[in-house]
Design a protein around this motif. Structure first.
Motif, short mmCIF file in Angstrom:
data_model
loop_
_atom_site.label_atom_id
_atom_site.label_comp_id
_atom_site.label_asym_id
_atom_site.label_seq_id
_atom_site.Cartn_x
_atom_site.Cartn_y
_atom_site.Cartn_z
N THR A 823 0.86 -1.17 0.00
CA THR A 823 0.00 0.00 0.00
C THR A 823 0.90 1.23 0.00
O THR A 823 1.79 1.36 0.85
CB THR A 823 -0.92 0.02 1.23
OG1 THR A 823 -1.76 -1.13 1.19
CG2 THR A 823 -1.79 1.28 1.23
N ALA A 870 -7.74 9.46 -9.55
CA ALA A 870 -8.57 9.25 -8.36
C ALA A 870 -9.11 10.58 -7.86
O ALA A 870 -8.36 11.45 -7.44
CB ALA A 870 -7.76 8.56 -7.27
N PRO A 873 -10.68 10.59 -3.20
CA PRO A 873 -10.54 9.20 -2.74
C PRO A 873 -10.98 9.04 -1.29
O PRO A 873 -10.74 9.89 -0.45
CB PRO A 873 -9.05 8.93 -2.92
CG PRO A 873 -8.41 10.28 -2.86
CD PRO A 873 -9.38 11.23 -3.46
N SER A 874 -11.62 7.91 -1.02
CA SER A 874 -12.00 7.61 0.36
C SER A 874 -10.77 7.26 1.19
O SER A 874 -10.77 7.43 2.42
CB SER A 874 -13.00 6.45 0.39
OG SER A 874 -12.43 5.29 -0.23
N ARG A 875 -9.73 6.78 0.54
CA ARG A 875 -8.45 6.51 1.19
C ARG A 875 -7.36 7.12 0.30
O ARG A 875 -7.31 6.81 -0.89
CB ARG A 875 -8.19 5.01 1.34
CG ARG A 875 -9.25 4.26 2.13
CD ARG A 875 -8.88 2.80 2.20
NE ARG A 875 -9.94 2.01 2.78
CZ ARG A 875 -9.91 0.68 2.90
NH1 ARG A 875 -8.85 0.01 2.45
NH2 ARG A 875 -10.91 0.03 3.45
N ARG A 879 -3.14 0.59 -3.77
CA ARG A 879 -2.71 -0.76 -3.41
C ARG A 879 -2.24 -1.50 -4.65
O ARG A 879 -2.89 -1.45 -5.70
CB ARG A 879 -3.86 -1.53 -2.75
CG ARG A 879 -4.22 -0.98 -1.38
CD ARG A 879 -5.28 -1.82 -0.71
NE ARG A 879 -5.58 -1.29 0.62
CZ ARG A 879 -6.49 -1.83 1.44
NH1 ARG A 879 -7.18 -2.89 1.04
NH2 ARG A 879 -6.72 -1.29 2.62
N ARG A 894 -4.90 -0.72 -7.53
CA ARG A 894 -6.23 -0.25 -7.13
C ARG A 894 -6.14 1.09 -6.42
O ARG A 894 -5.27 1.29 -5.57
CB ARG A 894 -6.90 -1.26 -6.21
CG ARG A 894 -8.31 -0.83 -5.78
CD ARG A 894 -8.91 -1.75 -4.76
NE ARG A 894 -10.23 -1.28 -4.36
CZ ARG A 894 -10.95 -1.80 -3.38
NH1 ARG A 894 -10.45 -2.82 -2.68
NH2 ARG A 894 -12.15 -1.33 -3.09
N ASP A 895 -7.04 2.01 -6.82
CA ASP A 895 -7.17 3.26 -6.08
C ASP A 895 -8.55 3.31 -5.43
O ASP A 895 -9.38 2.42 -5.66
CB ASP A 895 -6.95 4.47 -7.00
CG ASP A 895 -7.99 4.56 -8.12
OD1 ASP A 895 -9.19 4.63 -7.81
OD2 ASP A 895 -7.60 4.55 -9.30
N PHE A 896 -8.81 4.33 -4.63
CA PHE A 896 -10.05 4.42 -3.85
C PHE A 896 -10.80 5.72 -4.15
O PHE A 896 -11.46 6.27 -3.28
CB PHE A 896 -9.73 4.32 -2.36
CG PHE A 896 -9.17 2.97 -1.98
CD1 PHE A 896 -10.00 1.91 -1.65
CD2 PHE A 896 -7.81 2.76 -2.00
CE1 PHE A 896 -9.48 0.68 -1.32
CE2 PHE A 896 -7.28 1.53 -1.67
CZ PHE A 896 -8.10 0.48 -1.33
N GLU A 928 -16.37 2.57 -5.43
CA GLU A 928 -15.33 2.43 -4.41
C GLU A 928 -13.93 2.70 -4.94
O GLU A 928 -13.00 2.89 -4.17
CB GLU A 928 -15.37 1.02 -3.77
CG GLU A 928 -16.58 0.78 -2.89
CD GLU A 928 -17.84 0.52 -3.71
OE1 GLU A 928 -17.68 0.10 -4.87
OE2 GLU A 928 -18.95 0.74 -3.19
N GLY A 929 -13.79 2.66 -6.25
CA GLY A 929 -12.46 2.88 -6.81
C GLY A 929 -12.29 2.15 -8.13
O GLY A 929 -13.22 1.57 -8.68
N THR A 931 -9.73 -0.61 -10.36
CA THR A 931 -8.67 -1.62 -10.31
C THR A 931 -8.23 -1.94 -11.73
O THR A 931 -9.05 -2.27 -12.59
CB THR A 931 -9.17 -2.91 -9.64
OG1 THR A 931 -9.60 -2.61 -8.30
CG2 THR A 931 -8.05 -3.95 -9.59
#
Length: 942
Positions: A823, A870, A873-875, A879, A894-896, A928-929, A931
């Protein structure tokens, strides 16, 4: 008929049998028994010959002929036997009568090689040609009573040669070298108009999308043009176009038009008979998909439309098509050249305008710098003086480059002029060469100057001469490593010659023709510096021409080069301009020498120790060893000062080969390299470091003035850990160096994940047990990667953002060999950290090197996209997961955040293209993002 009569015609073939059966008593010749011996002898001679022969006897010109002649008159045979030739050949008698009368009245034979006759032997008024001889025929008393005609038909030869001349004329006149396609069409129909016997009229149509446009026509003084359509819409041609067969011909189907006389009352042929037939023929195109256009060609009413005529018209269409295609290609090339010329003019104007605009800020930079350096009332501290001197030297170099560009743009635009003055050329040349003496001797070379006084005065622009001499000497010093440089000025009765000879590396024969082209540089040539614009020799060439001279070069690889600037006496005997001379004489030479001195400053691989008081008070990177490779002296000095200020040890070298030697002698913690360097450039250095197992994991950061996505892709694809474009912020460079060193210490080369045999992995009904890389610290794996805080555009500080390695499992069983993840912070610098982690993780699994580099490049693009795309982003993280199983590698990024389009300024136009080029890519986007999954076979399928 009596037996003697039969014997007279025996052996005469079919015509002889017909003559034997004919009742000659009813003809002006009377019964055969009353014929004189001379007539009998002539008849036997005619019938026994296989050559076409005709005997005319008596005042009524009665005809007697053989089988060969009967074929020439066609349907007129056998009625012509014994009949008056003036009746049989009535249509051509106006041509034959003078020849026959000449033979009978003068007794002298005649011969005509190609006599044109009008014959009606095949149902139409035919144009025919004969090679014919008329000789007097005498009776038993020697009186001329007839004519013996010997002839052969040469119609095919005459018509064939005539048609060949037309095709030849089209090939010569239709070469396409005209203003445009329409002009070529006009030239073609002009050539056709000169051959109306074969082509009574013609019209050329060109295809323009779904339209046919008539571009040229000829025949009947072009009064028929209204009977032919100007344009044809192929989607809806209309009855007029169909009547002329244009739609079918446009689809590649030749069409015969038989009702031309109803559509177009046009005379044709030698006797002006109405034209009844025309052909609509497709003009073949180069690609063969669809015809280029259509040729409508009239058929002569005096010639039958046989196979030979059709073949001629096909050749005519092909020749016209070739000429039009040539014209189109020539027009396209002309337009391309014009576009390039316009682009060149715009570029030249741009250089001139930008160069002018540069002068104001450069004046405001150089002026205050010079004031500060010479201000005795407020002397500078040594450190500040060193910094300002560096700025002043490089600002002066920039001014020199601007002046060169401005001069060159003026030369190309034709605005440059020669400010000619009467000068002592020998003294001026010796003075300019002397400016270089210190630099040449510092390089370990010998400078020889031979400039005796010239016998006559010389008038030229001294500033232009200074630029010529300066560029040639600078070039000689740059490419000469041992031996000497010789400058000589000589003269004879014809010209003055400046010669600059060196014992340098020489120039290959293949490069000599392009040597004076602007921006041309000899690739791979050994030099003291890779810096330069590539216009120095081009400027010499143009300035020499401006002064009325020329430049010549002779060179041998490994021996040296000799440049000669020759000025005819007629060019240097000009009227000098009046008024004050332009300031700045000597500036170009001094700036060139100053730059050359930078090439000759050898660092010798010396180690620069940090100041004990410099750098952060508590820094785990204190004492780190940095190897700097750059061929610019000031850049090496600047980087050394900047990096030693962080408490690091710095060793500086001038090219990639020296850097490679230093790495093998004493491995550093990081290599900081320029791209464009002599001997071995930065990209080759990276390639060799990555090919050596001992240096494969050594961090390499590339610095370059080559901006743009392609340059960074090339560097990263070779294995560089990071790529930074000049000019750069010092804080950003330090942050990236810190991050690279920390990642290297977190994952040493020996701590890469062990290779696992796929056959040894047991079949598991439950969750997959993954093999993750052995971490440098115990879980949770926290790798401190020195990443700049992305929320601060100025990047004033460096933060330690966590990179977390996460063991994974995969329900599909892909991770049989390896399943590991990390991450990263959603920051631009995370791509470099990801590349290093993935490289170390996969490096010892036996993955094909090309496959690994392809995956790293594709994953880097996916990481960059995740950071840039992104939205909210929620985060604030990305990842990355790597799975290896069987013969497959999968990398997931993957992004968020929610998906957003790139701004044009961020879009390098290559992300999706690169990812798809280097692996099978799938993208799944949700609330959610997003991938991105990249898959590739373990072994390169190539």
């Amino acid at each position: 008929m009596t037996a003697p009569s039969v014997d007279l015609f025996s052996g005469g073939g079919d015509t002889g049998r017909l003559m034997a059966e004919l009742d000659w008593a009813r003809t002006p010749l009377g019964p055969v028994t009353g014929w004189p011996q001379s007539l009998r002898v002539a008849v036997r001679m005619v019938l026994s010959s296989r050559y076409p022969m005709l005997l005319l006897w008596g005042d009524s010109y009665s005809q007697l002929y053989n089988d060969a002649y009967s074929q020439l008159i066609g349907d007129k045979h056998p009625a012509a036997l014994g009949d008056d030739v003036r009746v049989t050949l009535a249509e051509g008698w106006d041509v034959l009568a003078p020849l026959i009368q000449q033979a009978t009245t003068t007794g002298v034979a005649s011969w005509v090689p190609a006599l044109r006759l009008l014959l009606e032997r095949a149902g139409y008024r035919e144009e025919a040609y004969f090679s014919v001889s008329h000789a007097p025929a005498r009776d038993d008393d020697g009186r001329t009573v007839g004519v013996l005609t010997v002839c052969s038909e040469v119609t095919e030869q005459v018509v064939g040669e005539r048609r060949l001349r037309l095709l030849r004329d089209l090939s010569v006149l239709g070469d396409g070298r005209t203003v445009d396609v329409h002009a070529t069409g006009a030239r073609l129909v002009d050539a056709i108009a000169g051959h109306p016997l074969d082509v009574p009229f013609a019209a050329i149509y060109l295809r323009d999308g779904d339209l046919l446009r008539r571009i040229a026509c000829t025949g009947g003084d072009q009064g028929y043009a209204g009977a032919l359509p100007n344009t044809v819409e192929l989607a809806d041609p209309g009855p007029l176009a169909y009547g002329w067969g244009l739609p079918d011909a446009a689809q590649g189907r030749p069409t015969q038009v038989s009702d031309v006389a109803d559509r177009l009352p046009l005379p044709g042929g030698p006797w002006g008979d109405p034209v009844h037939t025309a052909l609509a023929l497709p003009l073949p195109s180069g690609d063969g998909d669809q015809p280029l256009g259509v040729l409508v060609a009239g058929v002569s009413p005096s010639r039958g439309l046989d196979e030979a005529y059709r073949s001629f018209d096909q050749l005519l269409a092909q020749q016209i098509s070739v000429a039009l295609r040539n014209a189109q290609e020539y027009e396209q090339e002309r337009r391309r050249v014009e576009a390039l010329a316009e682009l060149d003019r715009v570029k030249t104007d741009f250089f001139a305008n930008v160069s002018h605009e540069f002068r104001t800020p450069l004046t405001l930079i150089l002026g205050p710098l010079a004031d500060a350096l010479t201000d005795a009332t407020a002397p500078l501290a040594p450190v500040q003086r060193e910094r300002l001197e560096t700025s002043w030297r490089n600002a002066t170099r920039l001014l020199t480059l601007v002046n060169s560009l401005l001069t060159f743009s003026s030369l190309e635009a034709g605005r440059a002029r020669s400010d000619a003055r009467v000068v002592d050329l020998a003294a001026l040349t010796a003075e300019l060469a002397g400016v270089f003496r210190a630099a040449v001797e510092r390089a370990g070379l010998t400078l020889e100057v031979s400039c005796p006084p010239l016998p006559r005065p010389v008038t030229l622009d001294p500033v232009n001469w200074e630029r010529i001499v300066t560029n040639l000497l600078s070039n000689a010093l740059k490419y000469t490593f041992i031996g000497r440089i010789r400058v000589a000025l000589t003269a004879d009765d014809e010209e003055v010659r400046l010669t600059v000879a060196d014992t340098g590396i020489g120039i290959a024969d293949t490069d000599l023709p392009k040597l004076f082209e602007r921006f041309h540089r000899v690739r791979g040539a050994r030099s003291r510096s890779h810096e330069g614009t590539g216009i120095g020799l081009a400027l010499v060439y143009e300035l020499a021409r401006l002064e009325g001279g020329e430049v010549r070069v002779a060179s041998r690889v490994g021996v040296g080069s000799t440049f000669t600037v020759a000025l005819p006496w007629s060019a240097v005997h000009r009227t000098a301009v009046s008024g004050p001379a332009v300031d700045g004489r000597g500036d170009a030479a001094r700036a060139a020498v100053q730059e050359a001195m930078g090439w000759l400053t050898e660092p010798g691989g010396g180690l620069t120790e940090p100041d004990p008081a410099s750098g952060p008070a508590t820094d785990e990177l204190a004492g780190a060893r940095i190897l700097v490779a750059d061929d610019n002296t000031d850049m090496r000095a600047y980087l050394s000062r900047l990096l030693t200020g962080q408490g690091w040890q710095v060793r500086a070298v001038t090219d990639g080969q020296q850097a490679l030697d230093e790495v093998h002698r004493e491995p550093p913690d990081l290599v900081l390299t320029d791209v464009m360097m002599p001997v071995l450039d930065g990209f080759d250095l990276v390639r060799r470091l990555r090919a050596d197992p001992a240096t494969r994991a050594l961090p390499v950061l590339v610095l370059s003035a080559r901006a743009g996505g392609q340059a960074s892709v090339e560097g990263l694809s070779l294995g560089a850990d990071d790529y930074l474009v000049k000019p750069f912020a010092a804080a950003e460079l330090i942050a990236r160096i810190r991050a690279a060193i920390r990642r290297a210490r977190l994952h040493p080369a020996g701590d890469a994940p062990p290779a696992v045999d796929a056959a040894a992995v047991p079949t598991r009904p439950g969750p997959v047990t993954t093999v993750a890389p052995t971490p440098a610290v115990k879980p949770p794996l926290i790798a401190t990667a020195g990443l700049a805080n992305p929320t601060h555009s100025s990047r004033p500080a460096v933060t330690d953002a966590p990179v977390v390695a996460e063991p994974r499992t995969d329900r599909k069983g892909l991770g049989d060999i390896l399943d590991v993840g990390w991450t990263y912070p959603s920051a631009p610098t995370s791509a470099a950290a990801m590349r290093r982690d993935v490289r170390l993780t996969l490096g010892d699994l036996g993955v094909d090197a090309d496959v690994l580099e392809d995956l790293l490049l594709a994953a880097s693009e996916a990481m960059n996209n995740a950071v840039e795309h992104a939205q909210r982003p929620s985060r604030p993280e990305v990842r990355v997961r790597v799975q290896v199983g069987g013969a497959l590698i999968r990398i997931s990024v993957r992004d968020f955040g929610t998906w957003r389009d790139r701004r044009p300024a961020m879009d390098r136009g290559r992300g999706a293209l690169l990812m798809n080029a280097y692996g099978d890519v799938r993208l799944v986007s949700s609330a959610e993002g997003t991938t991105v999954t990249i898959e590739r076979q373990l072994a390169d399928p190539a």
